[in-house]
Design an enzyme around this catalytic site. Structure first.
Site, mmCIF file in Angstrom:
data_model
loop_
_atom_site.group_PDB
_atom_site.id
_atom_site.type_symbol
_atom_site.label_atom_id
_atom_site.label_comp_id
_atom_site.label_asym_id
_atom_site.label_seq_id
_atom_site.Cartn_x
_atom_site.Cartn_y
_atom_site.Cartn_z
ATOM 1 N N ASP A 29 -4.027 -0.882 -4.019
ATOM 2 C CA ASP A 29 -2.927 -0.188 -3.329
ATOM 3 C C ASP A 29 -3.425 1.053 -2.597
ATOM 4 O O ASP A 29 -4.396 1.682 -3.008
ATOM 5 C CB ASP A 29 -1.849 0.191 -4.366
ATOM 6 N N HIS A 46 -5.888 -1.837 6.028
ATOM 7 C CA HIS A 46 -6.131 -3.136 5.390
ATOM 8 C C HIS A 46 -7.549 -3.628 5.692
ATOM 9 O O HIS A 46 -8.206 -4.221 4.836
ATOM 10 C CB HIS A 46 -5.088 -4.159 5.845
ATOM 11 N N LEU A 140 -19.333 -15.079 -10.989
ATOM 12 C CA LEU A 140 -18.094 -14.292 -11.052
ATOM 13 C C LEU A 140 -16.951 -15.191 -10.614
ATOM 14 O O LEU A 140 -17.061 -15.895 -9.609
ATOM 15 C CB LEU A 140 -18.172 -13.096 -10.092
ATOM 16 N N ARG A 199 2.792 1.755 -11.472
ATOM 17 C CA ARG A 199 3.723 0.663 -11.805
ATOM 18 C C ARG A 199 2.992 -0.652 -11.599
ATOM 19 O O ARG A 199 1.952 -0.716 -10.953
ATOM 20 C CB ARG A 199 4.986 0.739 -10.947
#
Ligand code: IPE
Ligand code: IPE
Ligand code: MG
Length: 254
Positions: A29, A46, A140, A199
């Site tokens: 975020d 982004h 991974l 959150r």
């Protein structure tokens, strides 16, 4: 100071802690705010976020993390302006086009979690091809949560159980897990959310029931390998009790 929001953090200890989380999940975020703080359009944030993802994947491989799950597009992100949505879709497409070969060479297994059918047919095809190409890689596991929502995942699981004619008495936690996108993958040990927001935003709501949460005060494009190390050290200082009373983990800060 680059991306920090307001505090000067303590130095990161040298080396690696002993107990590395097998599965790290990240809510990436703060791209929009990172861009805004530089006078750039949100999409530039982004793009910077994707560049950073490459570094963090590398850091995870170097530090011995086995599974990395990243939240890239939520079922609620359709609420954003169409232009931003289009930008995010084309970023995923570009990442597959440009990075797939190198990820494959480096032993990364790509998986998608979320509603694939909500993406364009071309994007669906690219995602499926990427998963097929990398399915045997073991270095991974990279789960990309794209058009993912935790509640949507549970709705789909319940629908699929009913379609399969599952008998009510046979439903238990282990069975539910088999119907989640993450079937067969251990729950995240550590969930990181960058940008200072604290959150969950509908991320891995079932799987993170006993995860350790960590909220570094940096925007995602600035969460570099050093910040990853800081997160690993923080994780190693936590005492995971799972409802019991087990203690005894050494605190690296002691
Ligand atoms: C996270 O950054 C990336 C996505 C949700 C796709 P944001 O775009 O949410 O950035 P902020 O939270 O507005 O800064
Ligand atoms: C969560 O971030 C989703 C992703 C990082 C992909 P958001 O920025 O969409 O979450 P809210 O809306 O602030 O809770
Ligand atoms: Mg956000």
């Amino acid at each position: 100071m680059g991306g920090s929001i307001n505090i000067r953090p303590a130095p990161v200890p040298d080396g690696l802690p002993k107990n590395i989380p097998a599965h790290v999940a990240i809510i990436m975020d703060g791209n929009g705010r990172w861009a805004k703080s530089r006078g750039l359009p949100r999409l530039a944030g982004h793009h910077a976020g994707v560049e950073n993802l490459r570094r963090v994947i590398e850091g995870c491989v170097e530090d011995g993390v086995q599974v990395l799950t990243i939240y890239a597009f939520s079922t609620e992100n359709w609420e954003r302006p169409q232009e931003e949505i289009n930008g995010l879709m084309s970023i995923l497409e570009d990442v597959i086009d440009r990075e797939l070969d190198e990820l494959h060479r480096n032993g990364v297994q790509l998986r998608h979690i979320g509603r694939l059918e909500g993406l364009s047919p071309l994007l669906q095809k690219k995602v499926v091809q990427a998963m097929e190409l990398t399915r045997d890689n073991r270095k991974l596991i990279l789960n990309i949560a794209f058009n993912y929502g935790g509640r949507d995942e549970l709705v789909r699981a319940i629908q699929n159980m009913i379609h399969a004619g599952v008998a009510a008495e046979t439903v238990d936690e282990a069975l539910i897990e088999k119907y989640l996108y993450t079937a067969g993958i251990p729950d995240p040990d550590l969930v990181v959310r960058t940008s200072g927001e604290q959150r969950g935003s509908n991320f891995l709501i079932w799987q993170s029931a006993y995860s350790e949460w960590y909220f570094p005060p940096v925007y995602w494009p600035d969460f570099d390998k050093e910040e990853l190390r800081r997160a690993l050290w923080e994780y190693s200082s936590r005492d995971r009790r799972f409802g019991g009373i087990h203690t005894g983990r050494e605190d690296y800060r002691a």
